[in-house]
Design an enzyme around this catalytic site. Structure first.
Site, PDB file in Angstrom:
ATOM      1  N   ASN A 153       0.829  -1.196   0.000  1.00 22.78           N
ATOM      2  CA  ASN A 153       0.000   0.000   0.000  1.00 22.78           C
ATOM      3  C   ASN A 153       0.870   1.255   0.000  1.00 22.78           C
ATOM      4  O   ASN A 153       1.854   1.344   0.730  1.00 22.78           O
ATOM      5  CB  ASN A 153      -0.941   0.011   1.211  1.00 22.78           C
ATOM      6  CG  ASN A 153      -1.907  -1.159   1.194  1.00 22.78           C
ATOM      7  OD1 ASN A 153      -1.899  -2.005   2.087  1.00 22.78           O
ATOM      8  ND2 ASN A 153      -2.732  -1.232   0.174  1.00 22.78           N
ATOM      9  N   ASP A 161      -7.302  -6.737   6.504  1.00 25.49           N
ATOM     10  CA  ASP A 161      -8.717  -6.418   6.706  1.00 25.49           C
ATOM     11  C   ASP A 161      -9.595  -6.824   5.534  1.00 25.49           C
ATOM     12  O   ASP A 161     -10.805  -6.582   5.542  1.00 25.49           O
ATOM     13  CB  ASP A 161      -8.884  -4.924   6.996  1.00 25.49           C
ATOM     14  CG  ASP A 161      -8.423  -4.034   5.836  1.00 25.49           C
ATOM     15  OD1 ASP A 161      -7.832  -4.561   4.873  1.00 25.49           O
ATOM     16  OD2 ASP A 161      -8.635  -2.809   5.910  1.00 25.49           O
ATOM     17  N   ASP A 184      -3.402  -0.072  11.291  1.00 23.50           N
ATOM     18  CA  ASP A 184      -3.463   1.230  10.618  1.00 23.50           C
ATOM     19  C   ASP A 184      -4.837   1.848  10.871  1.00 23.50           C
ATOM     20  O   ASP A 184      -5.405   2.532  10.011  1.00 23.50           O
ATOM     21  CB  ASP A 184      -3.187   1.088   9.118  1.00 23.50           C
ATOM     22  CG  ASP A 184      -2.917   2.433   8.435  1.00 23.50           C
ATOM     23  OD1 ASP A 184      -2.581   3.405   9.141  1.00 23.50           O
ATOM     24  OD2 ASP A 184      -3.058   2.518   7.200  1.00 23.50           O
ATOM     25  N   ALA A 241      -8.276   5.515   3.543  1.00 28.17           N
ATOM     26  CA  ALA A 241      -7.770   6.369   4.625  1.00 28.17           C
ATOM     27  C   ALA A 241      -7.650   5.568   5.915  1.00 28.17           C
ATOM     28  O   ALA A 241      -8.485   5.662   6.811  1.00 28.17           O
ATOM     29  CB  ALA A 241      -8.691   7.568   4.816  1.00 28.17           C
TER      30      ALA A 241
END
Length: 380
Positions: A212, A241, A267, A302
């Site tokens: 990412n 996730d 995160d 985000a």
């Protein structure tokens, strides 16, 4: 001798492997080798006992952020403890340098009180090409003097700084961090393969959420992913996730790096443990829909709404990873990165009594932190 507690009958994951019908003895705040004469025995048969989870990359939860007030920070900490994270590093996001210096002071106080394991600065020293959910106008090159300013503001509690090491000052900043015992993490980077190798040789040891916010693996331009995966000195963060990574990407990382070099992280942002809605991530507005956080402007992912108990269950039930490997990625490796494996990260006598109780389906049923139940055992 103080009264002790014996958790008996569970499948206990130890550094040497899983023990069926095992037992863990808790004496005060520590794990003990033997029970005292007045020990209370709790039958946890049919469950798993694993070490408390260690999250080295987390921006908040429970509707609160690590960029907020002391009360906000404590709310986020408590939220993740309810999900098994007994040791947590607070991550900041890109902001004005004066604000980051001030926030470092606040977070260091909570670290000194034992609430946090340290501070991770994610930004502002990252690439505008791979900024993700960071405010572009606040980004800057990694000037070693400014990196040092953040380290000093953290008063010995800085654990990690994420850098785009290809930017001017990047390699010198990596060397500075290594000299001060702070992890230099390669992330939000547009580096080439060769530039990433150079950063690792300079002292970078972590890949911030691998795959990412960095160039994709290419057959002619392998980029940072190949360099970070192939080097035994690097631990790779993964956000498991189901949104940030395709299962095949996670399998690739595990297969190539091995369980000993993977650290599962959340995160997480404010919405973790809460739900959908509008939130702020630093100065940027975020919309969370069906558990996925995206910037209102631009739509970039985000952060996440992940908690580590969910990451654990997904890794075992969806990704089909061995429980022992998942424990290594959630507890052992991050504890070692923090230099705290002598006190946390495994269920061994003398270590902190941090553990998570899971049922046969890997649902969280209890959390013990330093000998006290954060989530009292929920038994049939």
């Amino acid at each position: 001798m103080a009264p002790s507690m014996v958790l008996a009958g569970a499948r206990v994951v130890l550094p040497t492997g899983t023990v069926d019908d095992g037992r863990v003895v808790v004496e005060g705040t520590k794990i003990a080798a033997a029970a005292g004469p007045d020990a209370e025995t709790l039958d946890v048969s049919g469950h798993w006992l694993v070490p408390g989870f260690v999250d080295i990359h987390n921006h908040g939860g429970g509707g609160a952020s690590f960029s907020g007030t002391a009360d906000d920070v404590l709310t986020a900490i408590r939220t993740h403890r309810l999900h098994g994270t007994t040791t947590l590093v607070a991550s900041t996001v890109t902001d004005d340098m004066d604000f980051l210096v001030k926030q470092a002071g606040l977070l260091s106080e909570l670290a000194e009180q034992g609430e946090l394991a340290g501070i991770h600065f994610e930004g502002p020293f990252i690439s505008p090409c791979r900024k993700g959910a960071h405010s572009e106008e606040l980004l800057r090159d990694p000037d070693p003097a400014e990196v040092r300013k953040l380290i000093d503001a953290a008063r010995g509690r800085a654990t990690m700084v994420t850098l785009a090491t290809e930017l001017p000052g990047g390699l010198d900043s990596v060397r500075l961090l290594a000299e001060h015992g702070v992890i230099a993490a390669v992330g939000h980077t547009d580096a080439t393969y060769e530039q990433t190798v150079e950063a690792i040789d300079a002292g970078a040891t972590v890949a911030t959420h691998l795959f990412n916010a960095m160039p994709a693996l290419g057959h002619r331009s392998p980029g940072p992913v190949a360099a970070l995966l192939e080097d035994e000195r690097v631990t790779v963060e993964l956000i498991n996730d189901g949104t940030h990574l395709h299962p095949a990407a996670l399998e690739l990382a595990f297969r190539h790096a091995g369980a000993g070099r993977v650290a599962f992280i959340t995160d997480a942002m404010d919405a973790a443990g809460i739900g959908d809605g509008r939130y702020m991530l630093g100065p940027l507005e975020v919309e969370v829909s069906e558990g996925v956080a995206r910037l209102v402007e631009g739509g970039s992912i985000a952060g996440s709404t992940l908690t580590l108990d969910r990451a654990f269950k997904r890794a075992v039930t969806v990704d089909r990873l061995p429980v022992e490997d998942v424990v290594t990625a959630l507890s052992v490796n991050p504890a070692r990165l923090l230099g705290r494996y002598d006190t946390i990260g495994s269920l061994e006598p003398g270590k902190d009594a941090d553990l998570v109780l899971l049922d046969a389906g890997f649902e969280l049923k209890g959390v013990l932190r330093r000998g006290e139940w954060v989530v009292p055992p929920q038994l049939p």
